[in-house]
Design a protein around this motif. Structure first.
Motif, mmCIF file in Angstrom:
data_model
loop_
_atom_site.group_PDB
_atom_site.id
_atom_site.type_symbol
_atom_site.label_atom_id
_atom_site.label_comp_id
_atom_site.label_asym_id
_atom_site.label_seq_id
_atom_site.Cartn_x
_atom_site.Cartn_y
_atom_site.Cartn_z
ATOM 1 N N PRO A 216 0.813 -1.222 0.000
ATOM 2 C CA PRO A 216 0.000 0.000 0.000
ATOM 3 C C PRO A 216 0.847 1.272 0.000
ATOM 4 N N ARG A 217 2.014 1.220 0.596
ATOM 5 C CA ARG A 217 2.882 2.400 0.596
ATOM 6 C C ARG A 217 3.322 2.755 -0.821
ATOM 7 N N LEU A 218 3.452 1.746 -1.680
ATOM 8 C CA LEU A 218 3.856 1.969 -3.063
ATOM 9 C C LEU A 218 2.683 2.310 -3.972
ATOM 10 N N GLY A 219 1.452 2.122 -3.470
ATOM 11 C CA GLY A 219 0.283 2.479 -4.260
ATOM 12 C C GLY A 219 -0.693 1.365 -4.524
ATOM 13 N N ALA A 220 -0.396 0.129 -4.063
ATOM 14 C CA ALA A 220 -1.304 -0.998 -4.274
ATOM 15 C C ALA A 220 -2.446 -0.951 -3.272
ATOM 16 N N THR A 221 -3.564 -1.526 -3.661
ATOM 17 C CA THR A 221 -4.715 -1.619 -2.764
ATOM 18 C C THR A 221 -4.801 -2.975 -2.089
ATOM 19 N N ASP A 222 -4.003 -3.953 -2.559
ATOM 20 C CA ASP A 222 -4.139 -5.312 -2.043
ATOM 21 C C ASP A 222 -2.848 -6.073 -2.313
ATOM 22 N N LEU A 223 -2.611 -7.128 -1.540
ATOM 23 C CA LEU A 223 -1.534 -8.089 -1.801
ATOM 24 C C LEU A 223 -2.126 -9.477 -1.738
ATOM 25 N N LEU A 224 -1.922 -10.246 -2.797
ATOM 26 C CA LEU A 224 -2.432 -11.609 -2.880
ATOM 27 C C LEU A 224 -1.264 -12.573 -2.775
ATOM 28 N N VAL A 225 -1.351 -13.526 -1.842
ATOM 29 C CA VAL A 225 -0.286 -14.504 -1.633
ATOM 30 C C VAL A 225 -0.523 -15.684 -2.569
ATOM 31 N N THR A 226 0.370 -15.873 -3.538
ATOM 32 C CA THR A 226 0.140 -16.857 -4.594
ATOM 33 C C THR A 226 0.356 -18.296 -4.141
ATOM 34 N N THR A 227 0.878 -18.490 -2.931
ATOM 35 C CA THR A 227 0.992 -19.844 -2.392
ATOM 36 C C THR A 227 -0.233 -20.221 -1.571
ATOM 37 N N ASP A 228 -1.200 -19.339 -1.473
ATOM 38 C CA ASP A 228 -2.442 -19.580 -0.742
ATOM 39 C C ASP A 228 -3.531 -19.957 -1.750
ATOM 40 N N ALA A 229 -3.899 -21.232 -1.788
ATOM 41 C CA ALA A 229 -4.849 -21.716 -2.784
ATOM 42 C C ALA A 229 -6.203 -21.016 -2.670
ATOM 43 N N ALA A 230 -6.616 -20.707 -1.471
ATOM 44 C CA ALA A 230 -7.911 -20.055 -1.279
ATOM 45 C C ALA A 230 -7.900 -18.650 -1.862
ATOM 46 N N GLN A 231 -6.811 -17.904 -1.645
ATOM 47 C CA GLN A 231 -6.718 -16.561 -2.217
ATOM 48 C C GLN A 231 -6.687 -16.610 -3.751
ATOM 49 N N LEU A 232 -5.983 -17.588 -4.298
ATOM 50 C CA LEU A 232 -5.930 -17.718 -5.751
ATOM 51 C C LEU A 232 -7.306 -18.020 -6.325
ATOM 52 N N ALA A 233 -8.023 -18.931 -5.672
ATOM 53 C CA ALA A 233 -9.352 -19.293 -6.162
ATOM 54 C C ALA A 233 -10.293 -18.094 -6.133
ATOM 55 N N GLN A 234 -10.205 -17.304 -5.085
ATOM 56 C CA GLN A 234 -11.077 -16.145 -4.938
ATOM 57 C C GLN A 234 -10.771 -15.074 -5.989
ATOM 58 N N ALA A 235 -9.514 -15.020 -6.459
ATOM 59 C CA ALA A 235 -9.102 -13.981 -7.407
ATOM 60 C C ALA A 235 -9.211 -14.428 -8.865
ATOM 61 N N ALA A 236 -9.676 -15.640 -9.120
ATOM 62 C CA ALA A 236 -9.768 -16.124 -10.498
ATOM 63 C C ALA A 236 -10.621 -15.170 -11.343
ATOM 64 N N GLY A 237 -10.116 -14.830 -12.532
ATOM 65 C CA GLY A 237 -10.852 -13.972 -13.447
ATOM 66 C C GLY A 237 -10.955 -12.517 -13.042
ATOM 67 N N ARG A 238 -10.063 -12.046 -12.187
ATOM 68 C CA ARG A 238 -10.210 -10.712 -11.593
ATOM 69 C C ARG A 238 -9.538 -9.590 -12.370
ATOM 70 N N PHE A 239 -8.417 -9.868 -13.055
ATOM 71 C CA PHE A 239 -7.556 -8.783 -13.518
ATOM 72 C C PHE A 239 -7.626 -8.577 -15.028
ATOM 73 N N ASP A 240 -7.542 -7.308 -15.430
ATOM 74 C CA ASP A 240 -7.444 -6.959 -16.845
ATOM 75 C C ASP A 240 -6.029 -7.157 -17.370
ATOM 76 N N LEU A 241 -5.059 -6.859 -16.540
ATOM 77 C CA LEU A 241 -3.652 -6.970 -16.915
ATOM 78 C C LEU A 241 -2.860 -7.507 -15.735
ATOM 79 N N ILE A 242 -2.006 -8.474 -16.010
ATOM 80 C CA ILE A 242 -1.007 -8.897 -15.029
ATOM 81 C C ILE A 242 0.360 -8.552 -15.602
ATOM 82 N N LEU A 243 1.088 -7.745 -14.886
ATOM 83 C CA LEU A 243 2.446 -7.372 -15.253
ATOM 84 C C LEU A 243 3.382 -8.319 -14.500
ATOM 85 N N ASP A 244 3.976 -9.252 -15.218
ATOM 86 C CA ASP A 244 4.777 -10.310 -14.613
ATOM 87 C C ASP A 244 6.243 -9.891 -14.631
#
Length: 351
Positions: A216-244
């Motif tokens: 949040p200090r850098l400007g993000a509204t959220d942090l998603l932990v990609t090793t957490d299966a539940a968080q990944l499932a909840q975020a499926a189909g959420r983003f217009d762009l992923i900058l990898d």
């Protein structure tokens, strides 16, 4: 010829040696630059270890630096001695192909001349980079450093900054866009800052929660932990762009599942071949793209935007004599978020 001093790698070693470096005499459209600050990035490690195709022996790395003009050629009109300048990844191109005419010299059909580990188009000599006290280049590929930007913290904008800027602009990121940034490192933290300044809702994708406070200090509204299966499932189909921006091998299909219909995964962090199952793209008509730094037009636009929004890198500044320490720590991820070398110590005699 002009003699300067720099840091050279031989045999794939991060134990760089201080050496004299010959720079060419000024051509009529050249400027000479005193390099004051130069960023350090994973691409330096990739180049030193032979992963980018650059010759590894005699390699003087880097292509994101700021400094001051010390001399100009007879036909130079944009700069004068003493001007603050910034230099990025490209120092020449053919100038006539469709890519060059579109301001995308980084994609020159003949191949751009890169700032280090490349070949000069005129005399055939090897280009040697910004881990040095002096550099010579065409004025067209140098940029005025905007007033108000700290020269040390602005140096990483010239590679890391434009590397994330161009895919954000190509994707049309604007207020209301949902952007995720995978990897909160040297590239990623600037991706967050630029995306947020463009008005996007920004989420950081991270393997661990240890950067929850930074996001949040850098400007993000959220942090998603990609090793957490539940968080990944909840975020499926959420983003217009992923900058990898992740700098090592990882599962791209996992990221594709987080994209919405017609969403885009832009991979900019790891310069080797990767593969994606076709069905991971087909499910949702998704796109996988990439980007390679920026041309003259995009780089100038990025610098102006950064100046207007007060965006620079978050850095740890080290004297250049500690370059081995910087590379070693970077290899193990021990930096938040970009090392920058102060080259002024090269003015002192070698110890």
């Amino acid at each position: 010829m002009r003699t300067t001093t720099g840091w050279q790698s031989t045999g794939g070693s991060v134990a760089l040696q201080r050496v004299p470096i010959e720079r060419r005499d000024l051509r009529e459209d050249d400027i000479a630059v005193r390099v004051d600050h130069c960023g350090v990035c994973h691409s330096d490690l990739h180049a030193i270890h032979g992963l980018t195709g650059k010759p590894t022996d005699g390699l003087v790395p880097r292509h994101e630096f700021t400094g001051a003009v010390t001399a100009v050629g007879s036909a130079v009109t944009r700069f004068a001695p003493g001007d603050r300048v910034a230099v990025g990844t490209i120092v020449d191109s053919c100038g006539v192909c469709p890519m060059c005419r579109a301001g995308q010299e980084n994609y020159c059909s003949e191949g751009p001349t890169v700032t280090y580990g490349g070949t000069d188009r005129v005399d055939g000599t090897a280009t040697r980079g910004g881990y040095s006290r002096g550099y010579v280049l065409q004025e067209a590929f140098a940029y005025p450093l905007p007033d108000g930007l700290d020269p040390a913290a602005a140096a990483p904008l010239m590679c890391a900054g434009v590397t994330v800027w161009e895919p954000l602009r190509a994707a049309g990121v604007k207020p209301g866009s949902r952007v995720a940034v995978a990897g909160l490192g040297g590239l990623g933290h600037l991706g967050v800052r630029f995306a947020a300044a463009l008005g996007a809702e920004v989420t950081v994708l991270s393997r661990t929660p240890d950067k929850t406070d930074d996001a949040p200090r850098l400007g993000a509204t959220d942090l998603l932990v990609t090793t957490d299966a539940a968080q990944l499932a909840q975020a499926a189909g959420r983003f217009d762009l992923i900058l990898d921006t992740i700098s090592g091998p990882h599962d791209l299909a996992q990221l594709l599942r987080l994209l919405t219909l017609d969403g885009t995964l832009s991979v900019v962090g790891f310069p080797v071949e990767t593969s994606v199952p076709l069905m991971a793209l087909a499910a949702g008509r998704k796109r996988r793209t990439s980007s390679g730094t920026g041309g003259i037009t995009g780089t100038a636009e990025m610098l102006a935007f950064a100046a207007g929004h007060g965006i620079t890198a978050e850095i740890e500044l080290l004297p250049s004599g500690r370059v081995e320490e910087a590379l070693t720590r970077l290899e193990r991820g021990d930096v938040r978020y970009r090392f920058v070398l102060d080259l002024s110590d090269l003015d002192q005699p070698a110890s």
